[in-house]
Design an enzyme around this catalytic site. Structure first.
Site, short mmCIF file in Angstrom:
data_model
loop_
_atom_site.label_atom_id
_atom_site.label_comp_id
_atom_site.label_asym_id
_atom_site.label_seq_id
_atom_site.Cartn_x
_atom_site.Cartn_y
_atom_site.Cartn_z
N GLY A 56 -12.91 -7.26 -4.25
CA GLY A 56 -13.33 -8.13 -3.13
C GLY A 56 -14.84 -8.22 -3.06
CE1 TYR A 73 -8.49 -6.56 7.74
CE2 TYR A 73 -8.67 -5.46 9.86
CZ TYR A 73 -9.21 -5.80 8.64
OH TYR A 73 -10.49 -5.39 8.32
CB ALA A 74 -3.89 -3.20 12.88
CB ALA A 75 0.53 -2.69 9.83
CB ALA A 76 -2.65 -3.68 5.70
CE LYS A 77 -8.79 -3.50 5.93
NZ LYS A 77 -9.50 -3.35 4.64
CB SER A 137 -10.43 -1.94 9.58
OG SER A 137 -10.74 -2.56 10.81
#
Ligand SMILES: NC(=O)c1ccc[n+]([C@@H]2O[C@H](COP(=O)([O-])OP(=O)(O)OC[C@H]3O[C@@H](n4cnc5c(N)ncnc54)[C@H](O)[C@@H]3O)[C@@H](O)[C@H]2O)c1
Length: 246
Positions: free
Chosen positions: A13, A153-157, A140
């Site tokens: 990224g 997003y929060a679950a992935a982070k 994050s």
């Protein structure tokens, strides 16, 4: 300052706001860079700007959601620089979407970019990481607290944080593995959020401002350096105090 001369960083990224700052800093510190990003053209231009001769910088298109692209990035690092000393996983996707109307595709896309991609590149890079090396996963604040309209997003982070600790156990004592959890950092990623809640969030932040990409890059350089030689399986928060204050 740290001397990363002769060391090689693999960064995913790499065309983002924070990740470009990481690439610039590691380049100044002497490291070789292998940079991958979905945005091939943008990354190519950035790589050429950083190192016009291409001596210490190699770029390639890399979709974090595809394991073959991770394998290709590691192969390039081995071919160009003989191995990897530092791996920083920066690829990230942050889209607004409430859970009630989130489609399967939206869920999968965000989990793919932010979590599957971390697994793919860490798996591919593990055997190529030289002894004394370091991995830093960019998580994050959302991974600790949750985030309105960003459940995917929060679950992935959040999963990246526990993945980091598991990988730290598996790669010890050869390689250290840590995470950073940025809060609000001044990049295009958070422009939509700032438009809606910017002044309020800055006011809630004890240091009364956004963080800069360079402030994240410096913590990552520290975690890769020998100054962090007894730090593994940890997460460093970079948020100006927002996490403890609100
Ligand atoms: N900016 C912030 O405030 C903030 C806060 C917390 C965490 N982060 C995390 O920091 C990291 C860097 O973010 P940034 O602020 O530089 O954001 P950015 O949006 O500027 O950069 C993200 C980069 O990831 C790339 N990318 C997106 N999907 C990809 C995919 N499938 N495969 C490969 N590359 C892909 C984009 O092309 C872009 O270059 C991300 O992991 C992000 O989640 C950022």
């Amino acid at each position: 300052m740290f001397d990363f001369g002769g060391k090689t960083l693999l960064l995913t990224g790499a065309n983002g706001g924070i990740t470009r700052a990481i690439a610039r800093l590691f380049h100044v510190l002497g490291a070789n860079l292998v940079l991958s990003d979905l945005n091939e053209a943008g990354l190519k231009g950035f790589g050429a700007e950083l190192d016009p001769a291409g001596t210490r910088v190699a770029t390639l298109k890399g979709d974090a959601t595809k394991s073959a692209d991770s394998d290709a990035a590691v192969k390039l690092a081995q071919e160009r620089f003989g191995g990897i000393d530092f791996l920083v996983t920066g690829a990230g996707l942050y889209r607004d979407q409430v859970i009630a109307t989130m489609t399967d595709e939206q869920w999968r896309q965000t989990i793919g970019a932010n979590l599957d991609g971390v697994f793919y590149i860490c798996r591919a890079a593990s055997p190529a990481l030289r002894d004394g090396g370091a991995v830093v996963n960019i998580a994050s604040m959302a991974g600790h607290r949750g985030s309105h309209q960003h459940a995917h997003y929060a679950a992935a982070k959040g999963a990246v944080l526990s993945f980091t600790r598991s990988l730290a156990l598996e790669l010890a004592p050869r390689v250290r593995v840590n995470a950073v959890s940025p809060g609000l950092i001044d990049t295009p990623m958070v422009v939509p959020l700032l438009k809606v809640r910017g002044p309020q969030l800055i006011d809630q932040t004890p240091l009364k401002r956004l963080g800069t990409p360079e402030e994240v890059a410096r913590v990552i350089a520290f975690l890769c350096s020998d100054w962090a030689s007894f730090v593994t399986g940890e997460t460093v928060h970079i948020n100006g105090g927002l996490y403890i204050a609100s």
